[in-house]
Design an enzyme around this catalytic site. Structure first.
Site, PDB file in Angstrom:
ATOM      1  N   GLU A   1      19.620  27.611  13.439  1.00  0.00           N
ATOM      2  CA  GLU A   1      20.035  28.550  12.397  1.00  0.00           C
ATOM      3  C   GLU A   1      20.324  29.852  13.127  1.00  0.00           C
ATOM      4  O   GLU A   1      19.391  30.547  13.544  1.00  0.00           O
ATOM      5  CB  GLU A   1      18.903  28.657  11.361  1.00  0.00           C
ATOM      6  CG  GLU A   1      19.357  29.246  10.057  1.00  0.00           C
ATOM      7  CD  GLU A   1      19.054  30.706   9.998  1.00  0.00           C
ATOM      8  OE1 GLU A   1      19.978  31.492  10.325  1.00  0.00           O
ATOM      9  OE2 GLU A   1      17.927  31.078   9.658  1.00  0.00           O
TER      10      GLU A   1
ATOM     11  N   CYS B   1      19.794  37.334   8.803  1.00  0.00           N
ATOM     12  CA  CYS B   1      21.105  36.829   9.218  1.00  0.00           C
ATOM     13  C   CYS B   1      21.966  36.435   8.023  1.00  0.00           C
ATOM     14  O   CYS B   1      23.114  36.049   8.206  1.00  0.00           O
ATOM     15  CB  CYS B   1      20.977  35.714  10.238  1.00  0.00           C
ATOM     16  SG  CYS B   1      19.799  34.516   9.786  1.00  0.00           S
TER      17      CYS B   1
HETATM   18  C1  SIN Z   1      17.051  34.738   8.504  1.00  0.00           C
HETATM   19  O1  SIN Z   1      17.355  35.907   8.556  1.00  0.00           O
HETATM   20  O2  SIN Z   1      17.122  34.033   9.532  1.00  0.00           O
HETATM   21  C2  SIN Z   1      16.564  34.062   7.261  1.00  0.00           C
HETATM   22  C3  SIN Z   1      16.845  34.776   6.031  1.00  0.00           C
HETATM   23  C4  SIN Z   1      16.328  34.061   4.795  1.00  0.00           C
HETATM   24  O3  SIN Z   1      15.615  33.062   4.882  1.00  0.00           O
HETATM   25  O4  SIN Z   1      16.658  34.522   3.715  1.00  0.00           O
END
Ligand code: SIN
Length: 497
Positions: free
Chosen positions: A262, A296
């Protein structure tokens, strides 16, 4: 700053060791690293600096625990995860205090993160007893074919600092539900929350060696390499930057393990002329400034159609005026510090670059030295163009750039002009447009008329250089299983017929 760090109700949740094979351990070298509060820079504590040999020991512990853990029933694993979920919720306030301490996010957000994180254990406790195989009609007479789902084995999990609890539970939940054992490398900036989760794992009755939480800061690259190159580790799941994801993929190639990544995003957030202005502004605020822009899936490029641009820019800036930046423990704080100096530098460089290319700062744009060196003003910049750095890379900070656009076709082209494709958002009341644009955006997740999409039950993951695989949801467990096909041959007609 304010009243300082509130004491934990349960002091035994504050650990300063890694957790391997059911024991709290130091690095064999005795080395430690320091962790500092990003708001005050005060020392929180130290953690063991694991190296390759320490990591191997954790992998061996996970391997030793695997044969008996994989034989547990889905129902047994479900109960363990459910208990761990409950313990997280019972200790929500203490876990939130730890998150705020080491990550900086305000307490309200930290409490929300604990519930979000625990939700992955709850969700996968419900999936664990439902790992069905298939019965497949055979094309050869006399054959019978069925499948079983088996755990992949030992999993290496590498997680980031922006969600010190949720990124780790999102990986451990499905791994344990499937019957895998894990070595989870906690983030160097935020290891204390992960260690508290290990303490709760023990209380939940998770057998020793099933969950191993290891720690490193400077040695993170060698720990990552050891995990990826180990043939004992049959799966790696990583959340972090695209650059590191590609490196880990390369390191994993010789052992042909299962991978899920991810990685970075550069989320487009599109507001069409026909959108409900108020909800588009609220959605953009929530999406852009969640965790001070350090997720992200945060909006990175906010595209606003020309007919609504001026009104949107005014209303959006007005909302940002209402933010209160400060120490996460202080009352009424809406936004905390960024995690470290490198984050501040990136944010500053994106603001300067935008200004030098004609962008106009509507609010913010500066550091907040009176609060501390990791604080930055929530910032809105108008008249953004696609040649600016912010258009091309993820800012990962509290800077909202507003890009004007003319037509649906133009904005879809601009939105897709990125090598990454994690999340995308748009606001529109036109049903036909909703279908057209949702189908056209090259991303793994879309929010339509909402700026918040994260939920344990929804598949989370990207396309293009944003990664592989899906976390959460009914699909999340697939990343931790192998499908075994069993073909039974020679089943003849009924005897005596
Ligand atoms: C992330 O920023 O990697 C995850 C964000 C989320 O789970 O909403």
């Amino acid at each position: 700053m304010g009243s300082g760090v509130p004491p934990l109700d349960d002091k035994s949740l504050l650990k300063s060791k890694a957790y391997v094979n059911g024991q709290w351990v130091d690095a064999k070298s005795g080395k430690t690293f320091e962790v500092h509060d990003p708001a005050t820079h005060k020392l929180i504590g130290t953690m063991p600096e694991f190296d390759s040999a320490d990591t191997e020991a954790a992998i061996s512990a996970a391997a030793a625990a695997l044969p008996s853990f994989r034989k547990t029933t889905g129902r047994e694993r479900s109960r363990m995860l459910r208990k761990w979920y409950q313990l997280m919720m019972d200790n929500q306030e203490d876990l939130a205090k730890l998150i705020t301490w080491e990550n900086g996010k305000p307490m309200a957000d930290a409490r929300g993160e604990v519930a979000y994180a625990a939700g992955f254990f709850e969700w996968f406790s419900e999936e664990a007893p439902r790992l069905y195989g298939d019965t497949i009609p055979a094309s050869v007479a006399g054959n019978r074919v069925f499948t079983v789902k088996e755990p992949v084995g030992v999993c290496g999990l590498i997680t980031p600092w922006n969600f010190p609890a949720a990124m780790i539970t999102r990986k451990i939940g499905p791994a344990l539900a499937a019957g895998c054992t894990v070595v989870a490398k906690s983030p160097g900036e935020t290891p204390f929350t992960a260690a508290a989760l290990a303490e709760l794992a023990e209380r939940a009755g998770i057998p020793k060696g099933v969950v191993n939480i290891i720690t490193a800061l400077e040695n993170t690259p060698q720990v990552g390499e050891t995990i990826c190159e180990s043939d004992t580790v049959r799966k790696v799941s990583f959340t972090g930057s695209t650059r590191v994801g590609k490196l880990l993929m390369k390191q994993s190639s010789s052992t042909m393990k299962k991978l899920s990544f991810e990685l970075g995003g550069n989320a487009p957030f599109i507001v069409f002329d026909d959108a409900d202005l108020e909800s588009a502004v609220a959605g953009a605020i929530a999406c852009k400034f969640r965790s001070s822009g350090q997720t992200c899936v945060c909006a990175n490029r906010i595209y606003v159609q020309k007919g609504i641009y001026e009104e949107f820019a005014r209303a959006f800036t007005e909302k940002v005026k209402g933010f209160k930046v400060g120490y996460g423990y202080d009352e009424g704080i809406t936004h905390g510090p960024l995690i470290h100096e490198a984050a501040i530098k990136k944010v500053e460089s994106h603001v300067k670059d935008a200004e030098s290319h004609g962008g106009k700062v509507l609010i913010g744009g500066q550091k907040l030295p009176d609060l501390g060196s990791n604080f930055f003003q929530p910032t809105v910049i108008r008249d953004m163009t696609s040649d600016m750095a912010l258009a091309k890379e993820e800012t990962f900070g509290p800077v909202a750039g507003l890009f004007p656009f003319d037509t649906e076709a133009d904005v879809v082209k601009m939105a897709n002009a990125s090598e990454v494709g994690l999340a995308g958002y748009f606001f529109s009341k036109d049903l036909q447009r909703v279908y057209r644009v949702a189908e056209a955006l090259e991303v793994g997740m879309i929010g339509v008329n909402t700026g918040l999409i994260s939920d344990a039950g929804s598949p989370f993951g990207g396309v293009k250089h944003s990664g592989l695989g899906r976390e959460g949801s009914k699909y999340g467990i697939d990343e931790y299983i192998n499908i075994k096909t069993v073909t039974l041959g020679g089943i003849g007609p009924l005897q005596g017929s």
